[in-house]
Design an enzyme around this catalytic site. Sequence first.
Site, PDB file in Angstrom:
ATOM      1  N   GLU A 208      44.929  99.211  42.622  1.00 25.18           N
ATOM      2  CA  GLU A 208      45.243  99.409  42.065  1.00 25.18           C
ATOM      3  C   GLU A 208      45.450  98.633  40.935  1.00 25.18           C
ATOM      4  O   GLU A 208      45.820  97.408  41.192  1.00 25.18           O
ATOM      5  CB  GLU A 208      46.320 100.284  41.666  1.00 25.18           C
ATOM      6  CG  GLU A 208      46.452 101.725  41.905  1.00 25.18           C
ATOM      7  CD  GLU A 208      45.968 102.819  40.975  1.00 25.18           C
ATOM      8  OE1 GLU A 208      46.032 102.343  39.964  1.00 25.18           O
ATOM      9  OE2 GLU A 208      45.400 103.887  41.521  1.00 25.18           O
ATOM     10  N   CYS A 242      50.176  96.178  33.407  1.00 25.62           N
ATOM     11  CA  CYS A 242      48.811  96.518  33.544  1.00 25.62           C
ATOM     12  C   CYS A 242      48.361  96.892  32.189  1.00 25.62           C
ATOM     13  O   CYS A 242      47.016  96.307  32.047  1.00 25.62           O
ATOM     14  CB  CYS A 242      48.557  97.112  35.005  1.00 25.62           C
ATOM     15  SG  CYS A 242      49.086  98.565  35.355  1.00 25.62           S
TER      16      CYS A 242
HETATM   17  P1  NAD Z   1      51.066  89.730  43.267  1.00 32.46           P
HETATM   18  O1  NAD Z   1      51.369  88.443  43.228  1.00 32.46           O
HETATM   19  O2  NAD Z   1      53.115  90.264  43.857  1.00 32.46           O
HETATM   20  O3  NAD Z   1      50.620  90.434  44.250  1.00 32.46           O
HETATM   21  C1  NAD Z   1      50.944  92.039  44.713  1.00 32.46           C
HETATM   22  C2  NAD Z   1      50.809  91.908  46.434  1.00 32.46           C
HETATM   23  O4  NAD Z   1      49.853  91.389  47.092  1.00 32.46           O
HETATM   24  C3  NAD Z   1      52.556  91.224  46.654  1.00 32.46           C
HETATM   25  O5  NAD Z   1      53.296  92.085  48.278  1.00 32.46           O
HETATM   26  C4  NAD Z   1      51.999  90.317  47.669  1.00 32.46           C
HETATM   27  O6  NAD Z   1      52.350  90.044  48.386  1.00 32.46           O
HETATM   28  C5  NAD Z   1      50.909  90.379  47.880  1.00 32.46           C
HETATM   29  N1  NAD Z   1      49.532  89.116  48.326  1.00 32.46           N
HETATM   30  C6  NAD Z   1      49.523  88.283  47.392  1.00 32.46           C
HETATM   31  N2  NAD Z   1      48.573  87.539  48.055  1.00 32.46           N
HETATM   32  C7  NAD Z   1      48.604  87.726  49.322  1.00 32.46           C
HETATM   33  C8  NAD Z   1      47.162  88.046  50.124  1.00 32.46           C
HETATM   34  N3  NAD Z   1      46.689  86.467  50.004  1.00 32.46           N
HETATM   35  N4  NAD Z   1      47.081  88.699  50.780  1.00 32.46           N
HETATM   36  C9  NAD Z   1      47.483  89.490  50.978  1.00 32.46           C
HETATM   37  N5  NAD Z   1      47.882  90.590  49.876  1.00 32.46           N
HETATM   38  C10 NAD Z   1      48.372  89.401  49.002  1.00 32.46           C
HETATM   39  O7  NAD Z   1      51.534  90.450  41.975  1.00 32.46           O
HETATM   40  P2  NAD Z   1      50.245  90.427  40.971  1.00 32.46           P
HETATM   41  O8  NAD Z   1      49.474  90.232  42.051  1.00 32.46           O
HETATM   42  O9  NAD Z   1      50.080  88.813  40.445  1.00 32.46           O
HETATM   43  O10 NAD Z   1      49.904  91.118  39.999  1.00 32.46           O
HETATM   44  C11 NAD Z   1      50.168  91.432  38.981  1.00 32.46           C
HETATM   45  C12 NAD Z   1      48.621  91.965  38.645  1.00 32.46           C
HETATM   46  O11 NAD Z   1      48.738  92.620  39.226  1.00 32.46           O
HETATM   47  C13 NAD Z   1      48.322  91.855  37.529  1.00 32.46           C
HETATM   48  O12 NAD Z   1      46.488  91.330  37.444  1.00 32.46           O
HETATM   49  C14 NAD Z   1      48.286  93.357  37.186  1.00 32.46           C
HETATM   50  O13 NAD Z   1      47.147  94.120  35.763  1.00 32.46           O
HETATM   51  C15 NAD Z   1      48.423  94.322  38.678  1.00 32.46           C
HETATM   52  N6  NAD Z   1      48.780  95.114  37.954  1.00 32.46           N
HETATM   53  C16 NAD Z   1      48.156  96.675  38.440  1.00 32.46           C
HETATM   54  C17 NAD Z   1      48.839  98.257  38.234  1.00 32.46           C
HETATM   55  C18 NAD Z   1      47.852  98.969  38.003  1.00 32.46           C
HETATM   56  O14 NAD Z   1      48.755  99.483  38.802  1.00 32.46           O
HETATM   57  N7  NAD Z   1      47.085  99.074  38.027  1.00 32.46           N
HETATM   58  C19 NAD Z   1      49.728  97.783  38.407  1.00 32.46           C
HETATM   59  C20 NAD Z   1      50.829  97.084  38.045  1.00 32.46           C
HETATM   60  C21 NAD Z   1      49.789  95.270  37.935  1.00 32.46           C
END
Ligand code: NAD
Length: 454
Positions: A208, A242
């Site tokens: 997602e 998102c």
């Molecule tokens: P985040 O930085 O919290 O990362 C998400 C998860 O990935 C966390 O649990 C983090 O610990 C893990 N993570 C981070 N780096 C990692 C790595 N190198 N290896 C493995 N795991 C790792 O959140 P984010 O990514 O900044 O979230 C924002 C993004 O999420 C935006 O792009 C947003 O659009 C997207 N998003 C999508 C949805 C959806 O339903 N499609 C919902 C909310 C957010």
Amino acid sequence: MDNLLQMRSYFDSGVTKPYSFRKEQLKKLQAAVKKHETAIHEALYTDLKKSPEECWVTETGFLLSEISFTLKNLKNWMQHELISTNLLNIPSKSFVMQEPLGMVLIISPWNYPFQLLMTPLAGAMAAGNCVVLKSSEFAPATSAVMKQMIEETFDRNYIQFVEGDGATVIPEMMNQFTFDHVFYTGSTAVGKIIYKMAAERLVPVTLELGGKSPCVVEADANIKIAAKRIVMTKFSNAGQMCVAPDYVLVHESVKEALVLEMKKVILKFFGEHPEASYSYGRIINEKQFDRLSGYLQQANIVHGGNTEKGNLFIEPTIMDGINLESDLMKEEIFGPILPVLSFNSKAAALKIMALNKNPLAFYVFTSSAATEKDWLNSVAFGGGCVNNASWHLTNHHLPFGGRGFSGTGQYHGKYSFETFSHKKSVMKTPTWFDPAIKYPPFKGKLKLFKMVIK
Ligand code: NAD
């Protein structure tokens, strides 16, 4: 690792499979959320300055409604689905069993730190799985409350809660242990890392992800309604959603009217001093604040633009004079900054959208059924709305998910149950009928085969 192996034995014992177990555990989750509601809302306020009302609609209430819907339908979803049988196999009977996948890893981001971890959890529990939950380290207050709630409610062999730096703890788990499914919500960049790790062990994934979701406002749109609905979701959670409209593409004949109306609506919703508004949130951390502040230099500010780093505050902002080559148009904004671009033909608008393929969401405001149909057929997007923005995700009858760059797979309601279940196909053949035609030697049977297999 030992704890994961213990969880595997727990799953293999079959204890999570019966309907009675799933129902009882979902009820426990429901009761735990109700018990911890105030603490969850307080934690969400600490992390994101969300009001309890916003928390209820987008986090706790959202989950409780999903659990109620699941409890109401679960027995029915678990039934074997009877399927018709083709001529070749008559008089066999065919059916599909819904089987739990096994051990599922659910990884969530910080923007809806409660809902985005707990909603997939409810689906995975409904489908009879054991679950490892990995919260985001960037919403620590919410993570702490969820950890306490999960650990005091469930057996650790059934549901485990993992915290910490994702780049460390997730590879540690995924590179040593073969999960049966990984459900990841977060950025497209990390999504690729997860996908690669999963591929090494052929673990199926649901991704997602994010992306730039366009919002088209046609010349015949109801401008007052469009302004209200775009502003409502673009600036909810300070734009860190998102499915928020990332940018607006408005027909040039109504651009001025739309911008004027959006400015009025921003003032109405958040007042002259949005920094003091009960209904307006904050940016999650300094890193995101700095990234977003950078965008404010890349085009003309037509409304807002004030920031306060100490409070992680960025005013609801509208920008125009947008350069398509700027980061503002190349990266997902994920904050309270709304670029407004105009178009004079559908082809020109599509060209802009093509710069960021497969948006998670797409919105179109129009009063013409033909224009609506035309837009819906022209853009490849995950899900979306007509004359609205973002609310499609709150309807648990609709599948939610992206496509391509914005993700793979879907969930919510019955789709969550299906995502976390394996469809096991079974054909049952009676022994009283066993025609020789089906067995070798086959010589001379081709004509008959052609009659039966068409
Ligand atoms: P985040 O930085 O919290 O990362 C998400 C998860 O990935 C966390 O649990 C983090 O610990 C893990 N993570 C981070 N780096 C990692 C790595 N190198 N290896 C493995 N795991 C790792 O959140 P984010 O990514 O900044 O979230 C924002 C993004 O999420 C935006 O792009 C947003 O659009 C997207 N998003 C999508 C949805 C959806 O339903 N499609 C919902 C909310 C957010």
